[in-house]
Design an enzyme around this catalytic site. Structure first.
Site, PDB file in Angstrom:
ATOM      1  N   SER A 273       0.820  -1.206   0.000  1.00 17.01           N
ATOM      2  CA  SER A 273       0.000   0.000   0.000  1.00 17.01           C
ATOM      3  C   SER A 273       0.862   1.267   0.000  1.00 17.01           C
ATOM      4  O   SER A 273       1.735   1.396  -0.844  1.00 17.01           O
ATOM      5  CB  SER A 273      -0.960  -0.066   1.192  1.00 17.01           C
ATOM      6  OG  SER A 273      -2.123   0.638   0.901  1.00 17.01           O
ATOM      7  N   HIS A 418      -7.522  -5.832  -0.314  1.00 15.50           N
ATOM      8  CA  HIS A 418      -6.303  -5.079  -0.055  1.00 15.50           C
ATOM      9  C   HIS A 418      -5.629  -5.645   1.195  1.00 15.50           C
ATOM     10  O   HIS A 418      -6.123  -5.444   2.316  1.00 15.50           O
ATOM     11  CB  HIS A 418      -6.746  -3.621   0.157  1.00 15.50           C
ATOM     12  CG  HIS A 418      -5.653  -2.633   0.295  1.00 15.50           C
ATOM     13  ND1 HIS A 418      -4.873  -2.242  -0.768  1.00 15.50           N
ATOM     14  CD2 HIS A 418      -5.208  -1.928   1.373  1.00 15.50           C
ATOM     15  CE1 HIS A 418      -4.011  -1.328  -0.355  1.00 15.50           C
ATOM     16  NE2 HIS A 418      -4.182  -1.126   0.941  1.00 15.50           N
TER      17      HIS A 418
HETATM   18  C1  GCU Z   1      -5.462   4.814   1.507  1.00 11.75           C
HETATM   19  C2  GCU Z   1      -4.834   5.597   0.389  1.00 11.75           C
HETATM   20  C3  GCU Z   1      -3.978   4.708  -0.506  1.00 11.75           C
HETATM   21  C4  GCU Z   1      -2.972   3.944   0.312  1.00 11.75           C
HETATM   22  C5  GCU Z   1      -3.685   3.219   1.439  1.00 11.75           C
HETATM   23  C6  GCU Z   1      -2.739   2.553   2.441  1.00 11.75           C
HETATM   24  O1  GCU Z   1      -6.394   3.919   0.996  1.00 11.75           O
HETATM   25  O2  GCU Z   1      -5.869   6.209  -0.313  1.00 11.75           O
HETATM   26  O3  GCU Z   1      -3.293   5.479  -1.457  1.00 11.75           O
HETATM   27  O4  GCU Z   1      -2.244   3.067  -0.495  1.00 11.75           O
HETATM   28  O5  GCU Z   1      -4.445   4.131   2.195  1.00 11.75           O
HETATM   29  O6  GCU Z   1      -1.570   2.833   2.495  1.00 11.75           O
HETATM   30  O7  GCU Z   1      -3.250   1.772   3.243  1.00 11.75           O
END
Ligand code: GCU
Length: 437
Positions: A273, A418
């Site tokens: 992420s 995710h």
């Molecule tokens: C949010 C953000 C993303 C990121 C994510 C994370 O969803 O919008 O860009 O990758 O957090 O790091 O958990």
């Protein structure tokens, strides 16, 4: 329903002013033209590796100027192994994880000769397979919740919680869920990593710089190496949090270069992420990383910005803009004016192996955009004489679910949300095996 939910999510993440409705409809992806990584600023075409070296410097600078920001001059000049970052092995345990591993904990102390008395400390946790006969390759990556969440071992030092509050044994004892000891064992398949002959080195990103817009620039290494009064006192192309975190990963690699039990020429930098975005930028910034792995990194990471599917630059330049340089925001409504797109971030790794992992339900991160970045990095890898850098992947169609594809550029999209799962780790290990064993 799902769309509405994501829209609300966007409000929460970024604040009303920068929100746009989120597109999850492939037919509504706008027509776009990607910048050609093989055409130099002066219009000449890259034909050779020497040409690419010149072009690579241009692209790298464009990413610094428009997206992630420049390091402060002092850090840039100091290069690797700056003498103002020191290491202290504070624990060396020969018998960890039921006798399968050695555990080391190393405190990195960041100082600035111009600010005597001020310091920042980060704890690098290392698990090394116990019976290795030679220095082992390493997976290095930041964790979100603290080193103490990786395994339940009570000896693991805890410096900060996710919000950046200093942890004591008392405050840690009150933590529950993902912030408690062992709270994130699901994301770090330490057993699988060790069984396959790799060490794991991990550090809590918040030790290096806080992940909060209103605190990040006046604490951590920002406070140590810059003189900001807050986010808005940065110059347009100054460093954002991703650059700070990426620099921290390079300092962890400096330590690994001094560690006899590991092979620092075989370090795979990995992140999930926002920490996947960080791993990619670390890999682009520091050619010593032998393999680069992005897990579900999405917008500002592996996903093409111009597709505007799921999270967009406009959304991100709301509440998350502090991850980037201030200039980044200017592209929110004119993403086509970026000199770069994220396939060129992949290309900055060439000819080193790079792996991108997506998740089917992680539409916010635009799996297809992540895949296409890999595909469009292919011509750069071919300059190095690699015939099929992405294996048999030559079309924009996503490969089948739960199947690793590619060659020097690797990719999979798995079912599910995710997250980082044991399946992801299996693919990362098998990919790394091809280059690091
Ligand atoms: C949010 C953000 C993303 C990121 C994510 C994370 O969803 O919008 O860009 O990758 O957090 O790091 O958990």
């Amino acid at each position: 329903m799902f769309r509405q939910w994501m829209f609300l999510g966007c409000l929460m993440v970024t604040g009303m002013a920068f929100c746009q409705s989120v597109n999850y409809d492939e037919s509504k992806v706008p027509a776009y033209t990607l910048p050609d990584p093989l055409v130099c600023e002066d219009g000449s075409r890259v034909e050779t590796v020497a040409d690419w070296t010149r072009r690579r410097a241009e692209i790298f600078r464009q990413f610094q100027e428009q997206m992630y920001g420049f390091l402060p001059e002092m850090l840039e000049k100091a290069g690797n192994h700056p003498d103002f970052v020191t290491f202290e092995v504070v624990e060396d345990c020969p018998d960890a994880l039921s006798g399968t591993a050695l555990r080391k904990q190393v405190v990195l102390t960041f100082t600035n000769p111009q600010k005597p008395g001020q310091k920042v400390t980060a704890n690098l946790l290392l698990y090394i397979p116990k019976h290795a006969k030679k220095p082992v390759p390493v997976f290095l990556g930041y964790n979100f919740m603290g080193n103490h969440t990786i395994t339940p071992e009570p000896e693991i030092l805890a410096f900060h919680d996710r919000a950046g509050n200093v942890l004591t044994e008392e405050t840690l004892a009150q933590k529950e869920g993902t912030s408690a000891r062992g709270g994130r064992v699901n994301r770090w398949d330490v057993a699988q990593i060790l069984e396959n002959g790799y060490a794991l080195a991990t550090m809590h990103y918040v030790d290096v710089a806080k992940d909060q817009r209103n605190q990040c620039f006046t604490s951590g290494i920002f406070d140590l190496y810059s003189d900001y009064e807050g986010e808005t006192s940065r110059e347009k192309t100054d460093w954002g949090a991703i650059t700070a975190w990426a620099w921290g990963l390079s300092r962890a690699l400096d330590y690994l270069e001094t560690e006899k039990l590991v092979d620092a020429k075989k370090v795979a930098v990995m992140g999930h992420s926002r920490l996947g975005k960080t791993a990619l930028w670390a890999g682009a910034s520091d050619p010593r990383f032998a393999v680069v792995i992005s897990n579900n990194s999405g917008c500002g990471g592996a996903a093409l910005s111009r597709r505007e599917f799921g999270e967009t630059i406009l959304i991100m330049s709301g509440g998350l803009r502090y991850w980037f340089c201030p200039k980044f925001r200017e592209f929110g409504e004119r993403v086509g004016d970026f000199a770069i797109d994220q396939h060129e971030l992949m290309a900055l790794m060439a000819p080193r192996p790079v792996y991108v992992a997506s998740a089917e339900e992680d539409r916010w991160a635009d799996p297809k955009g992540e895949y296409l970045s890999c595909l469009h990095a292919v011509p750069v890898y071919q300059i190095f004489g690699i015939e099929k850098p992405f294996g048999d992947q030559t079309t924009p169609e996503l490969p089948s679910l739960n199947q690793s594809v590619g060659n020097v550029i690797g990719y999979h999209i798995r079912t599910g949300i995710h997250d980082v799962t044991p399946f992801d780790w299996t693919q990362f290990i098998q990919f790394a095996d091809r280059f690091l064993k």
